[in-house]
Design an enzyme around this catalytic site. Structure first.
Site, PDB file in Angstrom:
ATOM      1  N   SER A 127       0.820  -1.215   0.000  1.00 38.16           N
ATOM      2  CA  SER A 127       0.000   0.000   0.000  1.00 38.16           C
ATOM      3  C   SER A 127       0.847   1.255   0.000  1.00 38.16           C
ATOM      4  CB  SER A 127      -0.933   0.004   1.209  1.00 38.16           C
ATOM      5  OG  SER A 127      -1.822   1.109   1.115  1.00 38.16           O
TER       6      SER A 127
ATOM      7  N   GLY B  43      -4.385   3.594   9.067  1.00 39.75           N
ATOM      8  CA  GLY B  43      -4.991   4.183  10.263  1.00 39.75           C
ATOM      9  C   GLY B  43      -4.737   5.673  10.386  1.00 39.75           C
ATOM     10  N   SER B  44      -4.804   6.405   9.265  1.00 35.84           N
ATOM     11  CA  SER B  44      -4.510   7.846   9.301  1.00 35.84           C
ATOM     12  C   SER B  44      -5.620   8.697   8.712  1.00 35.84           C
ATOM     13  CB  SER B  44      -3.222   8.136   8.528  1.00 35.84           C
ATOM     14  OG  SER B  44      -2.158   7.421   9.083  1.00 35.84           O
TER      15      SER B  44
ATOM     16  N   GLY C 240      -8.438   6.332   4.434  1.00 36.75           N
ATOM     17  CA  GLY C 240      -9.246   5.224   3.934  1.00 36.75           C
ATOM     18  C   GLY C 240      -8.467   3.984   3.539  1.00 36.75           C
ATOM     19  N   SER C 241      -7.372   3.693   4.268  1.00 33.83           N
ATOM     20  CA  SER C 241      -6.605   2.484   3.928  1.00 33.83           C
ATOM     21  C   SER C 241      -7.450   1.225   4.135  1.00 33.83           C
ATOM     22  CB  SER C 241      -5.319   2.389   4.759  1.00 33.83           C
ATOM     23  OG  SER C 241      -5.590   1.943   6.077  1.00 33.83           O
ATOM     24  N   SER C 242      -8.332   1.244   5.136  1.00 33.53           N
ATOM     25  CA  SER C 242      -9.141   0.042   5.401  1.00 33.53           C
ATOM     26  C   SER C 242     -10.055  -0.250   4.212  1.00 33.53           C
ATOM     27  CB  SER C 242      -9.956   0.199   6.688  1.00 33.53           C
ATOM     28  OG  SER C 242     -10.828   1.305   6.607  1.00 33.53           O
TER      29      SER C 242
ATOM     30  N   ASP D 252     -16.370   5.309   2.306  1.00 35.45           N
ATOM     31  CA  ASP D 252     -14.973   5.036   1.935  1.00 35.45           C
ATOM     32  C   ASP D 252     -14.868   3.933   0.878  1.00 35.45           C
ATOM     33  OD1 ASP D 252     -14.413   6.878   3.859  1.00 35.45           O
ATOM     34  OD2 ASP D 252     -13.082   5.611   5.053  1.00 35.45           O
TER      35      ASP D 252
END
Ligand code: ADP
Ligand code: PMV
Ligand code: MG
Length: 387
Positions: A136, A141-142, A145-147, A204
């Site tokens: 990635s 967790g910032s 929208g990485s999840s 997201d």
């Protein structure tokens, strides 16, 4: 067979948290991606495990297919076309599969992502052996929208290899899914997000799936068409936070002060709608752009005030606001808040020297600044370049 999918992160221009409670929000894809590759071993590989390699974390996890079949009650091959939520029984079984892996304490936050992976994988492909590789460009967790990018890229790659993927395997380079497949990817990714976020709004995964800039309310998206060049400085405060906990804390505050919070969410709804209208209205000249940017900046500041009311501010976000206001720039948090990333509007006529100065000052406070392309492509798939 092997496939690679990529899905973008996002910024929320207005409406985070309130969107979970039915308000409108405005979000845009950014040109930072999560990549997921999936390969099924050939019989000669003699490989009887489901393996995931999180390259950025140097973490490799592996489960023998027999173990998966033994503990998971809802193993569903042929279930790819009907996304469903993990039952309590399956969630417990997945938790036991993860416990066995002894994930290092430093990476413990990744557990929810692995749970989402195991649910999506086993729901779509049962206990078929496979090797999955994840990389990635997004900070995890910032607030970018990485999840969702992880769940979208994973769902896309898994569906491309299932019967539901009607794709041109001979096509070189990135290709898009059709509307029906995109909808399916989005639904599965939402199931993954539920495992990671608890109670996601779906904004997201939707913006990561479809790309562009969108207005989103109660599961419905409207594409925003604009010819306005929007430029945002993204400042990562590097203060770690967890979306699930922050979303839960806003819900708790809503239970304590339901009437007042309803007014806050209502105000956010108006902000998002006004913002979307400004962005969509045609731009005629520089003066018109400047006027619009001033209004957008003001709306961002108002939204930030309301996020503060929801209790998702943080001293690091205040530091970014204090720094950027010296340069007359407007700033708001993006995503779940509590640290994470912060957006600063960079007006079109702002000189490069000012951008450099504000960036240097923010970075001297220990933050990391970046400017990403906004409103680009959604998820895409490729049948070449597997590594
Ligand atoms: N590339 C990835 N691989 C595995 N899990 C991931 C990945 N990206 C995100 N996740 C999961 O999502 C979590 C972060 O999601 P969240 O708290 O919603 O923040 P954000 O979505 O803003 O980055 C991580 O702790 C992890 O569980
Ligand atoms: C706070 C929220 O509005 C956005 C969360 O975004 P992120 O996971 O912090 O990138 C939650 C949601 O809409 O599901
Ligand atoms: Mg998230």
């Amino acid at each position: 067979m092997e496939v690679r999918a990529r899905a973008p992160g996002k910024i929320i221009l207005a409406g985070e948290h309130a969107v979970v409670h039915g308000s409108t929000a405005v979000a845009a894809a950014i040109d930072l991606y999560t990549y997921v590759s999936v390969r099924f071993p050939t019989p000669s590989d003699n490989d009887d495990a489901i393996k995931i390699h999180l390259k950025d974390l140097a973490l490799e996890l592996s489960w023998p297919v027999g173990k998966i079949a033994e503990v998971l009650p809802e193993l569903g091959s042929n279930a790819a076309s009907s996304p469903r939520s993990s039952s309590l029984e399956s969630s417990k079984a997945i938790a036991s599969l993860i416990e066995d892996q002894n994930i290092p304490e430093a990476n413990i936050g990744i557990t929810s992502g692995i749970s989402a992976f195991l649910w999506l994988y086993t729901s779509i492909h049962g206990n078929k052996p496979a090797k999955i590789v994840v990389t990635s460009e997004l900070p995890l967790g910032s607030g970018l929208g990485s999840s969702a990018a992880f769940c979208v890229a994973l769902s896309a790659a898994l569906l491309a290899l299932s019967d539901s993927g009607k794709l041109d395997f001979s096509h070189q380079g990135w290709q898009m899914f059709g509307d029906t497949e995109l909808e399916l990817v989005n639904k599965w990714a939402f199931e993954g997000e539920k495992i990671i976020h608890g109670k996601p709004s779906g904004i997201d995964n939707t913006v990561s799936t479809y790309g562009n800039m969108i207005k989103f309310r109660c599961g419905e998206l409207t594409r925003i068409k604009t010819n306005m060049p929007l430029k945002m400085l993204i400042t990562n405060t590097k203060v770690g936070r967890n979306t699930k906990a922050l979303v839960a804390s806003v819900s708790e505050r809503t239970l304590r002060h339901s009437t007042t919070m309803a007014s806050v969410f209502n105000a956010v709804d108006s902000i998002s709608n006004e913002l979307a209208a400004i962005i969509q209205s045609p731009v005629s000249d520089d003066l018109a752009i400047t006027e619009k940017e001033e209004k957008i900046g003001e709306l961002m500041e108002m939204n930030q005030g309301l996020l503060q009311c929801m209790g998702v501010g943080h001293s690091s976000i205040e530091t970014v606001i204090r720094t950027t206001v010296k340069y007359k720039l407007s700033t708001k948090l993006t995503g779940a808040g509590g640290g994470g990333c912060v957006l600063t509007l960079l007006p079109t006529l702002l000189s490069g020297t000012v951008v450099d100065k504000v960036t240097a000052e923010l970075e001297s406070s220990g933050f990391h600044c970046l400017i990403a392309g906004i409103g680009g492509r959604g998820m895409e798939i490729s049948f070449s370049g597997f590594s």
